[in-house]
Design a protein around this motif. Sequence first.
Motif, PDB file in Angstrom:
ATOM      1  N   LEU A  32       3.911  14.157   9.124  1.00 39.42           N
ATOM      2  CA  LEU A  32       2.832  15.212   9.224  1.00 39.42           C
ATOM      3  C   LEU A  32       2.435  15.449   7.742  1.00 39.42           C
ATOM      4  O   LEU A  32       1.247  15.717   7.346  1.00 39.42           O
ATOM      5  N   ALA A  33       3.775  15.673   7.012  1.00 45.99           N
ATOM      6  CA  ALA A  33       2.947  15.680   5.446  1.00 45.99           C
ATOM      7  C   ALA A  33       2.601  14.740   4.523  1.00 45.99           C
ATOM      8  O   ALA A  33       1.742  15.212   3.972  1.00 45.99           O
ATOM      9  N   PHE A  34       2.929  13.453   4.877  1.00 46.57           N
ATOM     10  CA  PHE A  34       1.945  12.370   4.126  1.00 46.57           C
ATOM     11  C   PHE A  34       1.751  12.462   5.557  1.00 46.57           C
ATOM     12  O   PHE A  34       1.366  10.398   5.009  1.00 46.57           O
ATOM     13  N   LYS A  35       1.093  12.426   6.117  1.00 44.46           N
ATOM     14  CA  LYS A  35       0.510  11.503   6.699  1.00 44.46           C
ATOM     15  C   LYS A  35      -1.292  11.501   6.232  1.00 44.46           C
ATOM     16  O   LYS A  35      -1.274   9.432   6.796  1.00 44.46           O
ATOM     17  N   SER A  36      -1.641  11.571   5.487  1.00 38.06           N
ATOM     18  CA  SER A  36      -2.677  10.831   4.315  1.00 38.06           C
ATOM     19  C   SER A  36      -2.208   9.557   3.763  1.00 38.06           C
ATOM     20  O   SER A  36      -3.025   8.535   3.967  1.00 38.06           O
ATOM     21  N   LYS A  37      -0.715   9.771   2.814  1.00 38.57           N
ATOM     22  CA  LYS A  37      -0.651   8.582   1.988  1.00 38.57           C
ATOM     23  C   LYS A  37       0.046   7.683   2.912  1.00 38.57           C
ATOM     24  O   LYS A  37      -0.460   6.330   2.960  1.00 38.57           O
ATOM     25  N   ILE A  38       0.550   7.744   4.764  1.00 42.31           N
ATOM     26  CA  ILE A  38       0.536   7.056   5.303  1.00 42.31           C
ATOM     27  C   ILE A  38      -0.198   6.036   6.503  1.00 42.31           C
ATOM     28  O   ILE A  38      -0.414   4.875   5.790  1.00 42.31           O
ATOM     29  N   THR A  39      -1.283   6.682   6.307  1.00 40.87           N
ATOM     30  CA  THR A  39      -2.797   6.100   6.850  1.00 40.87           C
ATOM     31  C   THR A  39      -2.903   5.058   6.274  1.00 40.87           C
ATOM     32  O   THR A  39      -3.772   4.142   5.671  1.00 40.87           O
ATOM     33  N   GLU A  40      -2.991   6.027   4.607  1.00 41.06           N
ATOM     34  CA  GLU A  40      -3.624   4.993   3.506  1.00 41.06           C
ATOM     35  C   GLU A  40      -3.208   3.690   3.190  1.00 41.06           C
ATOM     36  O   GLU A  40      -3.785   2.498   2.834  1.00 41.06           O
ATOM     37  N   VAL A  41      -1.398   3.938   3.339  1.00 40.80           N
ATOM     38  CA  VAL A  41      -0.871   2.988   3.109  1.00 40.80           C
ATOM     39  C   VAL A  41      -0.667   1.852   4.545  1.00 40.80           C
ATOM     40  O   VAL A  41      -0.617   0.172   4.318  1.00 40.80           O
ATOM     41  N   VAL A  42      -1.172   1.881   5.043  1.00 35.68           N
ATOM     42  CA  VAL A  42      -0.616   1.315   6.806  1.00 35.68           C
ATOM     43  C   VAL A  42      -2.137   0.132   6.175  1.00 35.68           C
ATOM     44  O   VAL A  42      -2.946  -0.828   6.784  1.00 35.68           O
ATOM     45  N   ASP A  43      -3.592   1.436   5.928  1.00 37.00           N
ATOM     46  CA  ASP A  43      -4.862   0.534   6.018  1.00 37.00           C
ATOM     47  C   ASP A  43      -4.709  -0.524   5.127  1.00 37.00           C
ATOM     48  O   ASP A  43      -5.435  -1.323   4.904  1.00 37.00           O
ATOM     49  N   ASN A  44      -3.710  -0.023   3.951  1.00 34.81           N
ATOM     50  CA  ASN A  44      -4.074  -1.296   3.022  1.00 34.81           C
ATOM     51  C   ASN A  44      -4.040  -2.761   3.079  1.00 34.81           C
ATOM     52  O   ASN A  44      -3.727  -3.811   2.812  1.00 34.81           O
ATOM     53  N   MET A  45      -2.619  -2.251   4.510  1.00 36.46           N
ATOM     54  CA  MET A  45      -1.301  -3.445   4.841  1.00 36.46           C
ATOM     55  C   MET A  45      -2.368  -4.003   5.425  1.00 36.46           C
ATOM     56  O   MET A  45      -2.443  -5.907   5.634  1.00 36.46           O
ATOM     57  N   LEU A  46      -3.092  -3.695   6.250  1.00 37.64           N
ATOM     58  CA  LEU A  46      -4.219  -4.308   6.842  1.00 37.64           C
ATOM     59  C   LEU A  46      -5.367  -4.941   7.038  1.00 37.64           C
ATOM     60  O   LEU A  46      -5.351  -5.832   7.041  1.00 37.64           O
ATOM     61  N   LYS A  47      -5.713  -4.337   5.450  1.00 38.52           N
ATOM     62  CA  LYS A  47      -6.769  -5.224   4.948  1.00 38.52           C
ATOM     63  C   LYS A  47      -6.203  -6.136   4.502  1.00 38.52           C
ATOM     64  O   LYS A  47      -6.969  -7.186   4.301  1.00 38.52           O
ATOM     65  N   TYR A  48      -5.139  -5.732   3.890  1.00 38.93           N
ATOM     66  CA  TYR A  48      -4.459  -7.342   3.527  1.00 38.93           C
ATOM     67  C   TYR A  48      -3.716  -7.919   3.806  1.00 38.93           C
ATOM     68  O   TYR A  48      -4.124  -9.700   3.598  1.00 38.93           O
ATOM     69  N   MET A  49      -3.662  -8.015   5.329  1.00 38.60           N
ATOM     70  CA  MET A  49      -3.284  -8.634   5.916  1.00 38.60           C
ATOM     71  C   MET A  49      -4.492  -9.846   6.889  1.00 38.60           C
ATOM     72  O   MET A  49      -4.145 -10.952   7.072  1.00 38.60           O
ATOM     73  N   GLY A  50      -5.793  -8.926   6.770  1.00 40.55           N
ATOM     74  CA  GLY A  50      -7.309  -9.877   6.995  1.00 40.55           C
ATOM     75  C   GLY A  50      -7.322 -11.035   6.291  1.00 40.55           C
ATOM     76  O   GLY A  50      -7.745 -11.675   6.059  1.00 40.55           O
ATOM     77  N   GLN A  51      -7.332  -9.919   5.234  1.00 44.52           N
ATOM     78  CA  GLN A  51      -7.822 -10.792   4.434  1.00 44.52           C
ATOM     79  C   GLN A  51      -7.107 -12.780   4.095  1.00 44.52           C
ATOM     80  O   GLN A  51      -7.324 -13.272   3.906  1.00 44.52           O
ATOM     81  N   LYS A  52      -5.397 -12.654   3.548  1.00 44.00           N
ATOM     82  CA  LYS A  52      -4.762 -13.198   3.907  1.00 44.00           C
ATOM     83  C   LYS A  52      -4.897 -14.225   5.166  1.00 44.00           C
ATOM     84  O   LYS A  52      -4.960 -15.923   4.991  1.00 44.00           O
ATOM     85  N   SER A  53      -5.597 -13.608   6.637  1.00 47.48           N
ATOM     86  CA  SER A  53      -5.535 -14.259   7.093  1.00 47.48           C
ATOM     87  C   SER A  53      -6.845 -15.455   8.017  1.00 47.48           C
ATOM     88  O   SER A  53      -6.855 -16.254   7.609  1.00 47.48           O
ATOM     89  N   GLU A  54      -7.910 -14.508   7.042  1.00 47.69           N
ATOM     90  CA  GLU A  54      -9.337 -15.002   7.133  1.00 47.69           C
ATOM     91  C   GLU A  54      -8.876 -16.705   5.830  1.00 47.69           C
ATOM     92  O   GLU A  54      -9.148 -17.092   6.108  1.00 47.69           O
ATOM     93  N   GLU A  55      -8.068 -16.665   5.008  1.00 47.38           N
ATOM     94  CA  GLU A  55      -7.829 -17.303   3.939  1.00 47.38           C
ATOM     95  C   GLU A  55      -6.831 -18.539   4.167  1.00 47.38           C
ATOM     96  O   GLU A  55      -7.157 -19.338   4.297  1.00 47.38           O
TER      97      GLU A  55
END
Length: 62
Positions: free
Chosen positions: A36-59
């Motif tokens: 809960l204390a690091f909720k925003s940072k955890i959300t940001e990291v997970v979003d970035n990982m999902l975007k990266y995986m999406g880009q790699k799957s498109e490649e």
Amino acid sequence: MIKQSWNGIQNFWKEEDGIGTLEMVLIIAVILIIALAFKSKITEVVDNMLKYMGQKSEEFKA
């Protein structure tokens, strides 16, 4: 009589049944507090990982 009472108290004090459950509850509580204390940072990291995986799957498709 006093000796029996004293032995009963000592046995009760040494009994460790249920300590594992208490420890697990405390560990889960600490993890939730940290999450809960690091909720925003955890959300940001997970979003970035999902975007990266999406880009790699498109490649990979191309």
